[in-house]
Design an enzyme around this catalytic site. Structure first.
Site, PDB file in Angstrom:
ATOM      1  N   GLY A   1      -3.359   6.499   5.562  1.00 61.40           N
ATOM      2  CA  GLY A   1      -2.669   6.706   6.839  1.00 61.40           C
ATOM      3  C   GLY A   1      -2.064   8.088   6.857  1.00 61.40           C
TER       4      GLY A   1
ATOM      5  N   GLU B   1       0.827  -1.212   0.000  1.00 61.68           N
ATOM      6  CA  GLU B   1       0.000   0.000   0.000  1.00 61.68           C
ATOM      7  C   GLU B   1       0.859   1.258   0.000  1.00 61.68           C
ATOM      8  OE1 GLU B   1      -3.386   2.306   2.687  1.00 61.68           O
ATOM      9  OE2 GLU B   1      -2.391   0.532   3.477  1.00 61.68           O
ATOM     10  N   ARG B   2       1.828   1.329   0.884  1.00 60.20           N
ATOM     11  CA  ARG B   2       2.602   2.562   1.013  1.00 60.20           C
ATOM     12  C   ARG B   2       3.608   2.726  -0.123  1.00 60.20           C
ATOM     13  NH1 ARG B   2       2.328   2.170   7.643  1.00 60.20           N
ATOM     14  NH2 ARG B   2       0.125   2.731   7.632  1.00 60.20           N
TER      15      ARG B   2
ATOM     16  N   GLU C   1       0.852  12.123  10.127  1.00 57.45           N
ATOM     17  CA  GLU C   1       1.058  12.088  11.568  1.00 57.45           C
ATOM     18  C   GLU C   1       1.147  10.642  12.057  1.00 57.45           C
ATOM     19  OE1 GLU C   1      -0.333  15.959  10.360  1.00 57.45           O
ATOM     20  OE2 GLU C   1      -1.169  13.964   9.989  1.00 57.45           O
TER      21      GLU C   1
END
Length: 383
Positions: free
Chosen positions: A368, A244-245, A371
């Site tokens: 996400g 995902e990231r 932060e």
């Protein structure tokens, strides 16, 4: 653009050039992009995406047994970086790739054949986690799936679902047990488009028609539509963090580079006080800083891609969060500065600067928040 990363093969460089050339040919002008997106009203052109699918690119990470290329994370990142840098209006590709990876890893053989072969052909997918009271705190979700004879009955609301209005199917995360801790008792479900009991309502945003509210009212899905293990959805989600990231990182790397390219062209051609504005130190130094930051982001993206390819079953929480954090902050800074350096022209919808900026700003929130990414990185150091 010549790729100088030391680990890129000749085949990977040739692939990058092929994608870049395609984007230039099919979506290289504003007129072409407007024609594909209803003058910018839509972020994803199914027409263009299916052309890419015909070349085998939509199925780049789909295993070969389902018709895909079975390529690695490096090739996936190259494709995403180049399409975003090339301005290709295929905004649905990120959620599709994220969701496809989950199906490939956890779905039944029957679902894999159905969903993944569709992805190869150019179908888009969506994944739905967030709720009105469960954003960064995904474990707090309350949309429930109750066991009934032959399947599950789903009730509740989801929100911020990208691709929901045109996806062939949605991968839903719902609560199936309330007896344990909040991260326990979550299950993933396959929800085909048009399923009875599901209402999809668009949310107006600065970026156009992109995200949606989902309302489930006695929505029945059979047992065969459970993806993975019942009550083990949280662990399945965590296992997909690398993918995902990386996907989000590669896309925003491409956006940052597109903004840099456009800004560089403008400040080289635009003259004030008898010379190109880019020759003034204030702008020259800004561009030097952005070029450096983009190069750093690129190295982070491909370093993680290589690690994930070498150890596909290993989770890299620190590196994955660093990738998401760095690429999105770099993209946001570059696009905002790009608008400033272009002056009033950067604000005009005639140019791409303002739309690039809008897309970059929200990238620090979805997938996400940044932060949360900083929290994850800090925790890996025992903080």
């Amino acid at each position: 653009m010549e790729r100088k990363h030391v680990h890129f093969t000749e085949e990977q460089r040739a692939f990058a050039k092929s994608v870049a050339d395609f984007c230039q040919r099919e979506a290289g002008t504003r007129a072409q992009r407007d024609a594909l997106t209803g003058n910018g009203a839509e972020l994803h052109s199914e027409e263009l995406y299916r052309k890419m699918a015909a070349l085998g690119w939509a199925g780049i990470i789909v295993p070969e047994e389902y018709g895909g290329a079975g390529a690695g994370n490096v090739e996936m990142c190259i494709f995403l970086e180049e399409t975003m840098r090339g301005g290709a209006p295929i905004g649905g590709v990120g959620p599709t790739f994220i969701t496809a990876a989950a199906y490939a890893k956890y779905a039944s053989e029957e679902l894999k054949k159905d969903v993944l072969t569709g992805v190869v052909a150019g179908d888009s997918l969506a994944i739905s986690m967030s709720e009105p009271e469960a954003g960064s705190d995904v474990g707090a979700l309350t949309c429930r799936a109750e066991k009934v004879d032959g399947g599950w009955l789903i009730n509740g609301q989801k929100t911020w679902c990208s691709n929901g209005h045109f996806a062939k199917s949605i991968l839903l995360i719902a609560r199936t047990d309330r007896s344990g801790k909040k991260h326990e008792g979550l299950t993933q479900f396959h929800i085909p488009a048009g399923t009875a009991g599901l209402k999809i309502q668009g949310i107006d945003t600065l970026g156009g028609r992109e995200v949606n509210d989902l309302y489930f009212t006695d929505c029945f899905v059979p047992d065969a539509y459970v993806v993975g293990e019942v009550d083990n959805g949280w662990n399945q989600l965590m296992a997909g963090l690398n993918t995902e990231r990386l996907i989000l990182g590669a896309m925003q790397l491409g956006v940052a580079q597109r903004s840099f390219d456009d800004t560089l062209k403008f400040i080289t051609e635009r003259k004030q006080f008898g010379r190109p504005v880019g020759t003034f130190q204030a702008l020259r130094h800004r561009m030097a800083d952005h070029a450096t930051e983009i190069e750093c982001a690129k190295l982070l993206v491909y370093s993680l891609a290589e690690k994930a390819d070498a150890s596909p079953d290993k989770i890299f929480p620190r590196e994955a969060s660093m990738v998401k954090l760095k690429t999105t902050e770099t993209s946001k800074a570059m696009t905002i500065d790009g608008m400033q350096m272009m002056g009033g022209y950067g604000y005009a919808t005639e140019f791409d600067a303002e739309s690039l900026m809008r897309g970059a700003i929200i990238s620090t929130v979805y997938g996400g928040t940044n932060e949360i990414q900083r929290d994850v990185v800090g925790k890996t150091y025992g903080l």
